[in-house]
Scaffold this active site. Structure first.
Site, short mmCIF file in Angstrom:
data_model
loop_
_atom_site.label_atom_id
_atom_site.label_comp_id
_atom_site.label_asym_id
_atom_site.label_seq_id
_atom_site.Cartn_x
_atom_site.Cartn_y
_atom_site.Cartn_z
N GLN A 45 0.82 -1.22 0.00
CA GLN A 45 0.00 0.00 0.00
C GLN A 45 0.85 1.27 0.00
O GLN A 45 0.50 2.25 -0.64
CB GLN A 45 -0.92 0.01 1.22
CG GLN A 45 -2.14 -0.89 1.10
CD GLN A 45 -3.02 -0.80 2.33
OE1 GLN A 45 -3.05 0.20 3.03
NE2 GLN A 45 -3.73 -1.87 2.62
N PRO A 74 -5.02 -6.84 4.87
CA PRO A 74 -5.70 -7.45 3.72
C PRO A 74 -4.90 -8.63 3.17
O PRO A 74 -3.66 -8.60 3.14
CB PRO A 74 -5.77 -6.32 2.71
CG PRO A 74 -4.67 -5.38 3.09
CD PRO A 74 -4.53 -5.48 4.57
N ASP A 245 -10.61 3.31 2.45
CA ASP A 245 -9.44 4.05 2.93
C ASP A 245 -8.23 3.88 2.00
O ASP A 245 -7.39 4.77 1.91
CB ASP A 245 -9.08 3.63 4.35
CG ASP A 245 -8.56 2.20 4.45
OD1 ASP A 245 -7.36 1.99 4.30
OD2 ASP A 245 -9.37 1.29 4.71
N GLN A 246 -8.16 2.75 1.27
CA GLN A 246 -7.00 2.52 0.43
C GLN A 246 -6.97 3.41 -0.81
O GLN A 246 -5.90 3.64 -1.38
CB GLN A 246 -6.93 1.05 0.02
CG GLN A 246 -6.66 0.11 1.18
CD GLN A 246 -6.54 -1.34 0.76
OE1 GLN A 246 -5.83 -1.67 -0.19
NE2 GLN A 246 -7.23 -2.23 1.46
N HIS A 270 -10.17 4.33 9.55
CA HIS A 270 -8.98 4.32 8.70
C HIS A 270 -9.09 5.39 7.61
O HIS A 270 -8.10 6.06 7.27
CB HIS A 270 -8.80 2.94 8.07
CG HIS A 270 -8.25 1.92 9.01
ND1 HIS A 270 -7.98 0.63 8.63
CD2 HIS A 270 -7.93 1.99 10.32
CE1 HIS A 270 -7.51 -0.05 9.66
NE2 HIS A 270 -7.48 0.76 10.69
#
Length: 318
Positions: A45, A74, A245-246, A270
């Site tokens: 990420q 994840p 959030d990613q 997040h």
């Protein structure tokens, strides 16, 4: 990746200073070995955005070692089957090879990512989730774990999905969840889990996962995974709570205004943290997030997460 100066990075530290320098021109493979069962996808990420804006015309190769399917992060399937197609909407992509899977507590997994740098990222408009058209999944065991565990996770997940669709008057899509045993050459240690992906008629994707193999959970892993897929569908969201959030960093770096339908007003913790950090770092460049209600005044309508991106440009690429 950016010749950073770091201080305070030790066990027990109460203060960490990270001072990044300019992104480097990556002309070789970059290797990061967590040396534990730490989550490879969390490492990916933070590395993928840097690799996307690398001042190089050649793809960046990242060799990441650690845990591929572990608690508190994840699974690798989420990165490749959910986040990757969302990233494509921003005009970016990566290829990958899962060399070996690693589970808690041994780790030992290895994933190779091949990322092509971009000049800039597109803004996105994800405003209509559509209807579920198919659900696919993988329920696995590795090492000495009995295949019956994989079968049960798959059965629990399918039953939960069907019950959720029927109860909410949603047409039941095609559901195919495969149960299998990992090849011993592909996995380190004992482990089990389930990963589910749902695709919609408007090309959106939701993911859900659960871990088994003796973990004491109040809710069975198959039910957890299925519920994670059902939640965004029932809320009218175009992203699940994990990708919510990613994608913040990609919305922040993109050119133009991005809009993503999130269903309900409340963001995940997040997501709120990611927004605060992004605005702290890029607010001077015009970055601004907001949550507004869509539709006409007074009618039921989902909420929209909007971002005026900073429009980062990779001047090394034409």
């Amino acid at each position: 990746m950016c010749s950073a100066q770091v201080s305070g990075a030790y066990i027990g530290s109460t203060k960490l200073e990270f001072r990044p320098g300019p992104l480097q021109n990556f002309r070789r493979e970059l290797i990061a070995d967590i040396q534990t069962a730490g989550c490879i996808c969390l490492l990916a990420q933070v590395a993928i955005p840097c690799a996307l804006f690398s001042p190089s015309t050649d793809p960046v190769t990242l060799i990441l070692k650690g845990g591929t399917n572990v608690p508190m992060g994840p699974p690798i399937e989420y990165l490749t089957e959910v986040l990757k197609p969302i990233l494509n909407k921003f005009g970016a992509d990566f290829n990958f090879t899962v060399v070996r899977r690693g589970y808690y507590p041994k780790g030992g997994g290895e994933v190779h990512l091949y990322i092509k740098p971009v000049r800039s990222l597109n803004s996105v408009n994800l405003l209509d989730p559509g209807e579920p058209v198919n659900v696919s999944g993988w329920s696995y065991v590795a090492g000495s774990v009995n295949i019956a565990e994989a079968n049960k996770m798959a059965s629990d997940a399918k039953r939960t999905l069907i019950d959720g669709f029927v109860k909410n008057n949603i047409p039941v899509p095609s559901i195919n969840i495969e149960s299998y045993r990992e090849d011993r050459n592909m996995a380190i240690g004992n482990g089990s889990g389930i990963n589910i992906v749902c695709n919609t008629s408007n090309d959106h994707v939701f993911g859900g996962s659960g871990l088994g193999s003796g973990r004491r959970e109040d809710i069975a892993p198959g039910i957890i995974a299925a519920t994670q897929v059902l939640n965004p569908i029932l809320k009218g969201s175009c992203v699940d709570e994990h990708s919510q959030d990613q994608i913040i960093i990609f919305m922040a770096l993109a050119q133009g205004i991005s809009r993503v339908q999130i269903g309900e007003k409340n963001l995940t913790c997040h997501t709120e943290t990611a927004i605060q950090v992004a605005e702290l770092m890029l607010g001077s460049r015009g970055l601004k997030f907001s949550v507004t209600k869509g539709g006409n005044e007074g009618e039921f309508a989902p909420y929209i997460l909007e971002c005026h991106g900073c429009g980062l440009v990779n001047n090394s690429l034409l």
